[in-house]
Design an enzyme around this catalytic site. Structure first.
Site, PDB file in Angstrom:
ATOM      1  NE  ARG A 137      -3.019   0.105   3.066  1.00  0.00           N
ATOM      2  CZ  ARG A 137      -3.182   0.196   4.370  1.00  0.00           C
ATOM      3  NH1 ARG A 137      -3.240  -0.888   5.105  1.00  0.00           N
ATOM      4  NH2 ARG A 137      -3.293   1.356   4.958  1.00  0.00           N
ATOM      5  CB  CYS A 138       4.143   1.982   1.307  1.00  0.00           C
ATOM      6  SG  CYS A 138       5.427   3.241   1.393  1.00  0.00           S
TER       7      CYS A 138
END
Length: 75
Positions: free
Chosen positions: A12-13
């Site tokens: 998600r980063c």
């Protein structure tokens, strides 16, 4: 025998995804550890910090809300 790089990855980063893409584009065989699924122990974290010769405060994300609310006044 050379072992490829190991990345502690958060899909998600954005920066984590960019780092993984870069390593793949460079042709590295990367060992991916999704640290939200495979929790790091305090011993794991200590080993990593020793390898990169940093203290915990030096890798702390100080712009995160939880840091600002709970810990920012400690510095």
């Amino acid at each position: 025998m050379f072992k490829g790089p190991k990345i502690y990855h958060n899909p998600r980063c954005r920066k984590s995804r960019e780092a993984l893409n870069y390593l793949n584009e460079c042709g590295y065989s990367v060992e991916i550890i999704k640290y939200f699924e495979t929790k790091l122990t305090s011993k794991d974290i200590s080993k990593l910090l020793n390898k990169i010769n940093l203290k915990p405060i030096e890798i702390t994300r100080k712009n995160e809300i939880i840091w600002k609310k709970k810990f920012s006044k400690m510095n």
